[in-house]
Design a protein around this motif. Structure first.
Motif, short mmCIF file in Angstrom:
data_model
loop_
_atom_site.label_atom_id
_atom_site.label_comp_id
_atom_site.label_asym_id
_atom_site.label_seq_id
_atom_site.Cartn_x
_atom_site.Cartn_y
_atom_site.Cartn_z
N HIS A 1 44.08 9.09 45.85
CA HIS A 1 43.89 8.47 47.16
C HIS A 1 44.50 7.07 47.20
O HIS A 1 45.04 6.64 48.21
CB HIS A 1 42.40 8.41 47.50
N ASP B 1 41.07 11.46 40.74
CA ASP B 1 40.94 11.73 42.18
C ASP B 1 41.08 10.43 42.96
O ASP B 1 41.79 10.38 43.98
CB ASP B 1 39.57 12.36 42.49
N GLY B 2 40.41 9.40 42.47
CA GLY B 2 40.52 8.10 43.13
C GLY B 2 41.93 7.55 43.08
O GLY B 2 42.41 6.95 44.05
N PHE C 1 34.09 14.93 33.62
CA PHE C 1 33.73 14.54 34.98
C PHE C 1 34.33 13.18 35.33
O PHE C 1 34.92 13.00 36.40
CB PHE C 1 32.20 14.49 35.11
N GLY C 2 34.19 12.22 34.41
CA GLY C 2 34.69 10.88 34.69
C GLY C 2 36.20 10.84 34.85
O GLY C 2 36.72 10.16 35.74
N ARG D 1 49.74 12.56 37.46
CA ARG D 1 48.36 12.93 37.15
C ARG D 1 48.30 13.76 35.87
O ARG D 1 47.43 13.51 35.01
CB ARG D 1 47.74 13.69 38.32
N SER E 1 38.22 13.31 35.79
CA SER E 1 38.62 13.96 37.04
C SER E 1 38.35 13.07 38.24
O SER E 1 39.20 12.95 39.14
CB SER E 1 37.86 15.29 37.20
N ARG E 2 37.18 12.43 38.29
CA ARG E 2 36.86 11.59 39.45
C ARG E 2 37.74 10.33 39.47
O ARG E 2 38.13 9.87 40.54
CB ARG E 2 35.39 11.19 39.40
N LEU E 3 38.07 9.80 38.27
CA LEU E 3 38.95 8.64 38.23
C LEU E 3 40.33 8.99 38.78
O LEU E 3 40.90 8.25 39.61
CB LEU E 3 39.07 8.11 36.80
N GLU F 1 46.45 12.53 32.46
CA GLU F 1 45.42 13.38 31.85
C GLU F 1 45.77 13.73 30.42
O GLU F 1 44.89 13.75 29.54
CB GLU F 1 45.25 14.64 32.69
#
Length: 382
Positions: free
Chosen positions: A372, A368-369, A361-362, A233, A364-366, A237
């Motif tokens: 999972h 995060d997905g 925002f995009g 991650r 971080s959410r990507l 990033e």
């Protein structure tokens, strides 16, 4: 008395008639007209509208407003004829009538006479007797051209080389930084370097090839951290942030970067190789490629808004926040709570919505997905 827009249009029309702006060349944009003439954006828009109504220019997707090729006398000839004189003989060849004051050449007699005189002047014989050739001439009467240039001890020295491919790429990047890809043309690059346009093709095959080299220079300018941080991650990033910083410096690159037909750029390939390695074994290559390209696509998708946002600020002279403050009353008048309850509420809420916030925002959410997706066992244990 002509208006300001008519005077500016006339100046551009004169450049087209003189052949300075050839068919396919991009004419000054509204932003350039505003900057050069100190007029309002509405006036600059009317200038291009006048030229468009005359059929001198047309809008092309991805290129901006360009010359159609139906402008001045030079543009109505084929490219190879633009430097040819437009005289009586030329009009005879084209079937056009002679102008007033020019000798009639009915039947081509004048042209034949001129041709005969020219032949006699170049004929090395006179009345069957060979005439003495001019000094330095060959047996055919042709004087060879002497090599020109600097010499040393009578030996012609090699001329200084022209611009290199790196010079061409740097000039192209500078133009794209100022005016975007729409303002980039081989002719503009040549003008910036002070060389003939055709000389650029010794270094690049086409404009598309030039853009590929520009993309390679783009990637070369933004090396990744070495070493990369630990963990997939943090590494993903880091790659995304380097790419975002590059797009902020060179907004045109977001538009140039192809996701379906990627450019073969060595430094770009190195970037992709690193990003693929972020998602290593045992993930299959198809999945790894989707993970890597999705990161790039997220960054690129937000970054394509950088260039138009900067252009809007330059054109209007106000910031995005000032523009929103001015537009807010009209937006609130249209977004009635009865019909648009959520949007109406948004117009009364203080928001921090910028391209930077969308990127943060995009991303971080990507990721995060991805967490999972790559660790389903962790979700089952929660």
């Amino acid at each position: 008395m002509p208006t300001t827009s008519e005077r500016i249009a006339a100046a551009i029309r004169a450049r087209i008639d003189a052949g300075e702006l050839a068919p396919g060349d991009r004419v000054p944009s509204t932003r350039q007209i505003v900057a050069e003439h100190g007029v309002a954006m509405a006036t600059a828009t009317r200038v291009l509208a006048l030229l468009r109504n005359e059929g001198l220019v047309e809008s092309r997707q991805g290129s901006g407003t360009v010359v159609t090729g139906t402008g001045g006398p030079a543009d109505r000839r084929w490219p190879g004829e633009r430097n040819a004189p437009v005289g009586p003989a030329a009009r005879i060849r084209s079937g056009a009538p002679a102008r007033q004051g020019e000798r009639s050449t009915r039947g081509g007699s004048a042209v034949v006479g001129q041709t005969a005189r020219a032949k006699r002047a170049s004929d090395p014989t006179r009345d069957g007797v060979a005439s003495k050739p001019a000094s330095g001439a060959t047996r055919d009467g042709v004087v060879p051209k002497r090599a020109s240039g600097p010499t040393r001890n009578g030996v012609l020295l090699k001329r200084a080389s022209g611009p290199t491919r790196d010079d061409v790429v740097r000039a192209a990047v500078a133009i794209a930084d100022d005016d975007g890809l729409a303002g980039l043309s081989m002719r503009r690059v040549a003008t910036a370097l002070g060389v003939p346009t055709m000389s650029l093709y010794r270094h690049v095959r086409s404009r598309e090839d030039l853009v590929t080299w520009m993309m390679d220079a783009f990637y070369a300018e933004m090396p990744l951290p070495d070493p990369l941080p630990d963990g997939w991650r943090a590494r993903a990033e880091a790659c995304a942030r380097v790419l975002w910083a590059g797009f902020e410096r060179h907004p045109w690159a977001a538009q140039a970067l192809s996701m379906t037909r990627p450019q073969i750029a060595p430094h770009g390939m190195a970037f992709t190789e690193t990003l693929l390695a972020v998602f290593g074994e045992p993930i299959d290559m198809n999945t790894r490629m989707h993970l890597a390209v999705s990161v790039v696509q997220l960054v690129r998708g937000v970054a394509v808004g950088i260039e138009p946002a900067r252009a809007a600020r330059q054109d209007t002279g106000i910031s995005d926040e000032e523009w929103m403050d001015r537009a807010l009353p009209d937006l609130q008048a249209v977004a009635s709570p009865a019909r648009y309850p959520h949007l109406a509420r948004a117009t009364t809420t203080e928001l921090d919505l910028t391209l930077d916030s969308l990127f943060e925002f995009g991303l971080s959410r990507l990721l995060d997905g991805y967490t999972h997706f790559l660790n389903p066992e962790q979700d089952e244990g929660q």
